[in-house]
Structure formats: structure tokens, C-alpha cells
Design a protein around this motif. Structure first.
Motif, PDB file in Angstrom:
ATOM      1  N   GLY A 492       1.057  -1.266   0.080  1.00 26.35           N
ATOM      2  CA  GLY A 492       0.080   0.008   0.061  1.00 26.35           C
ATOM      3  C   GLY A 492       0.828   0.994   0.148  1.00 26.35           C
ATOM      4  N   ARG A 495      -0.200   4.574  -1.856  1.00 25.67           N
ATOM      5  CA  ARG A 495      -1.559   4.073  -2.361  1.00 25.67           C
ATOM      6  C   ARG A 495      -2.718   4.817  -1.467  1.00 25.67           C
ATOM      7  NH1 ARG A 495      -1.861   0.368  -6.802  1.00 25.67           N
ATOM      8  NH2 ARG A 495       0.268  -0.460  -7.352  1.00 25.67           N
ATOM      9  N   GLU A 497      -5.268   2.801  -0.055  1.00 25.07           N
ATOM     10  CA  GLU A 497      -5.646   1.915   1.099  1.00 25.07           C
ATOM     11  C   GLU A 497      -4.743   0.830   0.938  1.00 25.07           C
ATOM     12  OE1 GLU A 497      -9.634   0.777   0.445  1.00 25.07           O
ATOM     13  OE2 GLU A 497      -9.177  -0.561  -1.366  1.00 25.07           O
ATOM     14  N   GLY A 499      -3.466  -3.141   1.176  1.00 24.52           N
ATOM     15  CA  GLY A 499      -3.858  -4.636   0.807  1.00 24.52           C
ATOM     16  C   GLY A 499      -2.890  -5.540   1.595  1.00 24.52           C
ATOM     17  N   ARG A 536      -8.586  -5.715   1.155  1.00 28.05           N
ATOM     18  CA  ARG A 536      -7.958  -6.422  -0.070  1.00 28.05           C
ATOM     19  C   ARG A 536      -6.955  -7.520   0.047  1.00 28.05           C
ATOM     20  NH1 ARG A 536      -9.242  -3.425  -4.714  1.00 28.05           N
ATOM     21  NH2 ARG A 536      -9.961  -1.217  -4.290  1.00 28.05           N
ATOM     22  N   GLU A 571      -0.827  -5.868  -8.963  1.00 23.89           N
ATOM     23  CA  GLU A 571      -1.644  -5.332  -9.707  1.00 23.89           C
ATOM     24  C   GLU A 571      -3.162  -5.847  -9.592  1.00 23.89           C
ATOM     25  OE1 GLU A 571      -2.700  -5.128 -14.631  1.00 23.89           O
ATOM     26  OE2 GLU A 571      -0.943  -6.055 -13.892  1.00 23.89           O
ATOM     27  N   TYR A 574      -5.092  -4.474  -6.711  1.00 23.25           N
ATOM     28  CA  TYR A 574      -5.762  -3.128  -6.452  1.00 23.25           C
ATOM     29  C   TYR A 574      -6.648  -2.929  -7.954  1.00 23.25           C
ATOM     30  CZ  TYR A 574      -3.216  -1.618  -2.714  1.00 23.25           C
ATOM     31  OH  TYR A 574      -2.678  -1.514  -1.300  1.00 23.25           O
ATOM     32  N   GLN A 575      -6.570  -3.971  -8.912  1.00 25.10           N
ATOM     33  CA  GLN A 575      -7.475  -3.963  -9.869  1.00 25.10           C
ATOM     34  C   GLN A 575      -9.154  -4.645  -9.654  1.00 25.10           C
ATOM     35  OE1 GLN A 575      -7.204  -2.094 -12.612  1.00 25.10           O
ATOM     36  NE2 GLN A 575      -5.157  -1.183 -11.701  1.00 25.10           N
ATOM     37  N   ARG A 578     -12.767  -5.030  -3.795  1.00 21.08           N
ATOM     38  CA  ARG A 578     -12.169  -5.432  -2.643  1.00 21.08           C
ATOM     39  C   ARG A 578     -12.649  -6.829  -2.184  1.00 21.08           C
ATOM     40  NH1 ARG A 578     -14.234   0.054   0.309  1.00 21.08           N
ATOM     41  NH2 ARG A 578     -12.372   1.528  -0.393  1.00 21.08           N
TER      42      ARG A 578
END
Length: 583
Positions: A492, A495, A497, A499, A536, A571, A574-575, A578
């Protein structure tokens, strides 16, 4: 109250204007001896028939060696090492699991002033490239390579052997020498022993090598001896109750290879080599050993204690044997869950009829390792205690953390052939930079001990500027999942948030997705802010790669290496929406 006797330390605390705190247990611990081998000679003269080392012979009965027998063999083998041309500049490289031959060779080398270096078996048997092992051999230029099994280690030996390097093994193959056949004149060994000085190198221990090649930590004779003085000063019961240890932890690591191994020797105890491990496939051997031997001092990782606790509940006789003579239990390597902690303490009360100290500590390969120790029974796990006698703890403000630094006679002088790295690990006052942050259990009373508060280098900021304490968050996350995941990497940096990339526990598959999602949801719901809210999660089905630096030989995870080597996982983290997904 526990029946074992511990120290009652008093501390001096200084607070500087810049927020730095100095805390020390004044004075020096009583000296046991000038060198560790001197204690072998002492016990060989004092209790020559007492069992010192033991290992099962071909999986059968225990083969026990007395102090007198070990001392005699150490003198003969030590002389043979000198005859082979070994010296302070030509050490012994040990490629072996824990074994009687391994122990005697390491002691023989120390006895005559030849450094030894036991390296992780993973460097030889797990790695496909042997890159770390090659780096070790190029640095040390060993005069002798020892392997417990010539055939099993043949590929690793071929990767590092040079024309002027001799090879010996317990089970030799090809042109390897048989370690049992190496003998020399004991008088020659005794003369070398008499010439030992505290500043001579006793051994090299290698750091895990999670960021590049492993570093060779210099362990001098004085460093090791002073560390054992601190151990004896803390564990007062050792004077009247010599330790009996049933131990599986590898001697290539400082915890067992220095603290436990030397503690047994320095205090006239008995070391039973446990060829089991805290894994489903090998825990049976540990249970077999504990059915026969009652330890007085016991170490394990939390996963191992959880396995033992399950067995104690099913097998009263095993529990009674385990707790019959037990003075203390120690854990390290990972955080312990509260239910395991509570279960072990209650089991001790039920079976032994009194409390048995369950505790942890803080140290490093560079600190001997004994540095901070908790001897006051706690209500919950995690308190790593207070500094040993002779150690000064320096706490330096670093962002919103207190960075720990240490100074003592038992701290390494540095890294072999690496002046630059050595300089980077000591501050202007000569304190070793531990790299860990500590949080006081009671800010108003530092004598109550400290909690590990993460590795300074692992922490990062979110895009909002909020600091994330990775170590503490990672431990809470793993604990919250109650055995479904074995480790986690917090992601994170820069970023919005957080993960997590997680490695699942054995047997966990995508069929467990609902359970994983429920755990993630409840963890997020209990968060107090963005610095500890994880919503996440990607479950990594491919295990961590030793050769890529994702895991150390100890099995611990290198956060930055995992992130670097798995861009597709980051990737996906974050893609994807959640929640929990598998990769």
C-alpha cells in the motif's frame, strides 16, 4: 508463581532532550570462563561421566556421549584440523543438520582456534542455484568442508569445492575423508587451546541473506563467553538445575547454535538432538523424544507449541513427562496467538501444579543473540522484556516509533571482509542498529518491558501521508486468521488503502474462500483507521522462492522481495474488487 529462579534487575534510565532514551542494567555479569571451550574442559574434569550430547542412532536408541568422551574426541579432532593446515584464516565450513559429528567438529575447531561456519541446509538442499552457498565459500575460503552425508550434499560440495579444499563427511563418498578417521596428538590441541585469546574468531554465523548475499557475522571467543555470562545471570536456576534440552532448531542460526547450545555446555547440562520438526510430517519424532526425555528448558516456534498443545490434551502421559522438570518455555520466530498462550499456561498448572514461565525475547545474530529477556509472567504474549546485565538499550525517536540500538561486550565487532556494511550498522556512539522498533509496555515504567513494534525498514506511508507500522499489522492479521494463513505481506505504499498478499496454510484452497472472506471482513471492521484497515487480499498459491530472496532460510518472508518479484499479484490486488482472490 514459577518455581524457577530468575534475576531481579535494577535499571538506570536517562532521557535526553532530543527524546532519546538510554536504559541499562548496570554492571557486568559474573564471568563463567574466558572461552566456551574452557567450559567443556571444566565439566570434563568435574563431571566426566555426565551425559552431554545425545542423538538417536539410526532412529533407534539414544547414543549418549559424556563430557569426558566429548572432550577426548575434541582434542584429537582439533589436532587433526591443525595438521590439515586449518587456522584463523582457513576455517571449517559445515554443511549438515544437527548431529553428534557436527557438534564435535564445531567444538574441536573452537578448541584449537579454527573458526567454523555452519550454514543453513537450505543453501545446499533447497536452492537450485547454490548462489548463496557459493557466496559464502568465496568469502570464507574454507580449508575444510564437512557434510553429514556425502552423497546427499555432493551437488552442493561440487558447486563450491576448490583444488585446495579438503572434504570430510560422516558418510563419505568418493575421495571424501571419513570424519571418524581424523585424529591427531591431543597435546598439540591443548597447546592451541592454551593460546586462545578473547579477540580470536570462534565462528561465523550468516545472516539470512534476504537482501543479497548473506553477511558473515564475526563471533569472537569473548563475545560468546560474555553472552553466556548474561544468560546465567538471568536464568539463576541453571546453577542448581543444569539444563536438559530436547531441541530441533538448527545450529546455523544464532538462537540454537549460540544461545541454547552454549547454555547447555556452560552449565553442565544435556543436549538431546531432536530430529523432528514442527511440521505435520516430522512432529511425530519430536513427540517420541518428549515421551522419553523431560526437558528443563524448552524452545519452539508458536506453530510447534500449537501442535504440542493438541497432543498434550489427547495424551496425559506425554504432558506429564513434558512438564515434570520444566523450568521455562520460550517461543520465537513468529507471534503467538492468545489461545495457544492461555492453553500452555493452563496445561502447566493442571499437570505440574504450578506456573511455568512462558516467554519470548529479542536479539539478533549480531548480539550473540541474548539481549532482551522477559522473566515476569505476562497475561498475553509479545513482551520481549528488558536488557540483560551489561547491555545498554538506546531508544531513538524515528517518525512515530522508537528505534532500538544496543551496546554491550557481547555484540559483534562487525561483518567479515565488509567494512562498509559494518560502519552502516553502528551509530556515532558505537551502538549497534538493531533495525527494530520497540514500544514500551508502560511508557511511565520502562522496567515493565517492551513489545516489538516492527522493522524500521518495512514501514511506509499511504498516499494520505499516514504511516503504516507493517510488523505489528502483519502479526495481527496472521493471528486474526487463526491458522488459515501462515504469513502476509502488507502492500500500500503511496496508495489510498492497504492490501495484503498472503501465503496460505497447508491444505487451504479456493474452497476456503468464504472462510477467508469472513475473516478479512471482521478484521477490516475492527480497524481503527486507514493505517490498519485491510480490505483487499490476494492468496498466493506459489510458495515463496528462496533463490529470489522472497524467503530466508529460516522461513521468514522478505516483504519487499515478494512485492518486487510478484508485480502481477500487486496489480490484481488493486485492480480486482475489494475482497479475497486467489493467484
Amino acid at each position: 508463581m514459577t518455581r524457577a529462579q530468575f534475576w531481579a534487575p535494577e535499571f538506570r534510565v536517562e532521557k535526553r532532550d532530543d527524546g532519546t532514551i538510554l536504559m541499562e542494567h548496570p554492571g557486568q555479569a559474573e564471568r563463567l570462563a574466558d572461552t566456551i571451550p574452557a567450559r567443556l574442559k571444566y565439566w570434563a574434569d568435574t563431571t566426566p561421566e555426565a551425559t552431554y550430547l545425545a542423538q538417536r542412532a539410526d532412529g533407534g536408541d539414544w547414543r549418549r556421549l559424556s563430557y569426558g568422551q566429548v572432550h577426548e574426541r575434541v582434542r584429537s579432532l582439533g589436532a587433526a584440523l591443525l595438521d590439515l593446515g586449518l587456522s584463523q584464516d582457513r576455517p571449517v565450513l559445515i554443511l549438515s543438520e544437527n548431529s553428534l559429528d557436527h557438534a564435535i567438529l564445531a567444538l574441536a575447531a573452537q578448541y584449537v582456534g579454527v573458526p567454523s561456519a555452519a550454514v543453513s541446509t537450505a543453501f545446499s538442499l533447497v536452492s537450485e542455484t547454490h548462489d548463496k552457498l557459493i557466496g559464502v565459500a568465496e568469502l570464507l575460503r574454507p580449508g575444510l568442508i564437512f557434510a553429514s552425508d556425502g552423497a546427499r550434499y555432493a551437488k552442493a560440495i561440487d558447486a563450491i569445492r576448490t583444488p585446495d579444499t579438503k572434504v570430510a563427511a560422516s558418510a563419505p563418498t568418493g575421495d571424501m575423508m571419513d570424519i571418524a578417521g581424523l585424529t591427531g596428538d591431543p597435546a598439540k590441541a591443548d597447546a592451541a587451546f592454551d593460546a586462545l585469546t578473547g579477540d580470536m574468531v570462534a565462528k561465523y554465523l550468516f545472516t539470512s541473506g534476504s537482501t543479497g548475499s548473506p553477511k558473515a557475522v564475526i563471533n569472537t571467543h569473548d563475545m560468546l563467553a560474555r553472552n553466556q555470562d548474561m544468560v546465567a545471570d538471568c536464568f539463576r536456576f541453571l546453577r542448581d538445575h543444569p539444563p536438559v534440552v530436547v531441541d530441533w532448531a538448527p545450529w546455523s542460526h544464532t538462537a540454537s547454535g549460540n544461545k541454547v547450545f552454549n547454555m547447555v555446555l556452560c552449565n553442565g547440562g544435556s543436549y538431546y538432538i531432536d530430529e523432528g520438526k514442527p511440521t505435520p510430517h516430522l512432529i511425530g519424532e519430536t513427540l517420541r523424544n518428549l515421551h522419553e526425555i523431560s526437558p528443563t528448558w524448552y524452545f519452539n516456534v508458536p506453530a510447534g507449541y500449537e501442535m504440542l498443545l493438541d497432543e498434550f490434551r489427547k495424551d496425559r502421559a506425554l504432558a506429564e513427562k513434558f512438564f515434570a522438570q520444566l523450568d521455562m518455555m520460550m517461543y520465537a520466530g513468529a507471534g503467538m496467538a492468545q489461545h495457544i498462550w492461555d492453553g500452555l499456561l493452563q496445561m502447566a498448572r493442571d499437570v505440574a501444579g504450578h506456573d511455568v514461565l512462558l516467554t519470548t525475547a529479542l536479539g539478533a545474530t549480531e548480539t550473540g543473540p541474548f539481549a532482551l529477556m522477559c522473566t515476569e509472567q505476562q497475561d498475553a504474549p509479545g513482551n520481549v522484556g528488558v536488557p540483560a546485565r551489561g547491555i545498554t538499550l538506546k531508544l531513538v525517536p524515528n517518525e512515530d516509533k522508537l528505534e532500538a540500538r544496543l551496546k554491550s561486550p557481547s555484540i559483534t565487532q562487525g561483518y567479515y571482509q565488509d567494512a562498509k556494511t559494518t560502519a552502516e550498522h553502528f551509530d556515532e556512539e558505537g551502538f549497534y542498529l538493531l533495525g527494530d522498533a520497540l514500544r514500551p509496555a508502560d511508557p511511565d515504567d520502562l522496567t515493565k518491558g517492551f513489545f516489538f513494534d516492527g522493522r524500521i525498514a518495512e514501514n511506509f506511508k499511504l498516499a494520505t501521508g499516514t504511516w503504516v507500522a507493517v510488523g505489528a499489522l502483519r502479526a495481527r492479521l496472521v493471528d486474526h486468521f487463526e491458522g488459515l494463513i501462515r504469513d502476509a505481506v502488507i502492500v500500500g505504499e503511496n496508495r489510498e488503502e492497504l492490501g495484503a498478499l498472503v501465503f496460505p496454510a497447508e491444505g487451504v484452497t479456493d474452497a476456503d474462500l468464504p472462510a477467508l472472506q469472513n475473516k478479512l471482513d471482521s478484521f477490516a471492521a475492527a480497524a481503527t483507521g486507514s493505517s490498519n484497515r485491510v480490505r483487499r487480499m490476494v492468496v498466493l498459491t506459489a510458495p515463496p522462492d528462496l533463490d529470489k530472496g522472497e524467503a530466508t532460510d529460516k522461513g521468514s518472508i522478505n516483504q519487499r522481495a515478494v512485492i518486487r518479484e510478484r508485480p502481477a499479484a500487486v496489480e490484481q490486488l488493486y485492480q480486482a474488487p475489494r475482497g479475497v482472490s486467489f493467484l
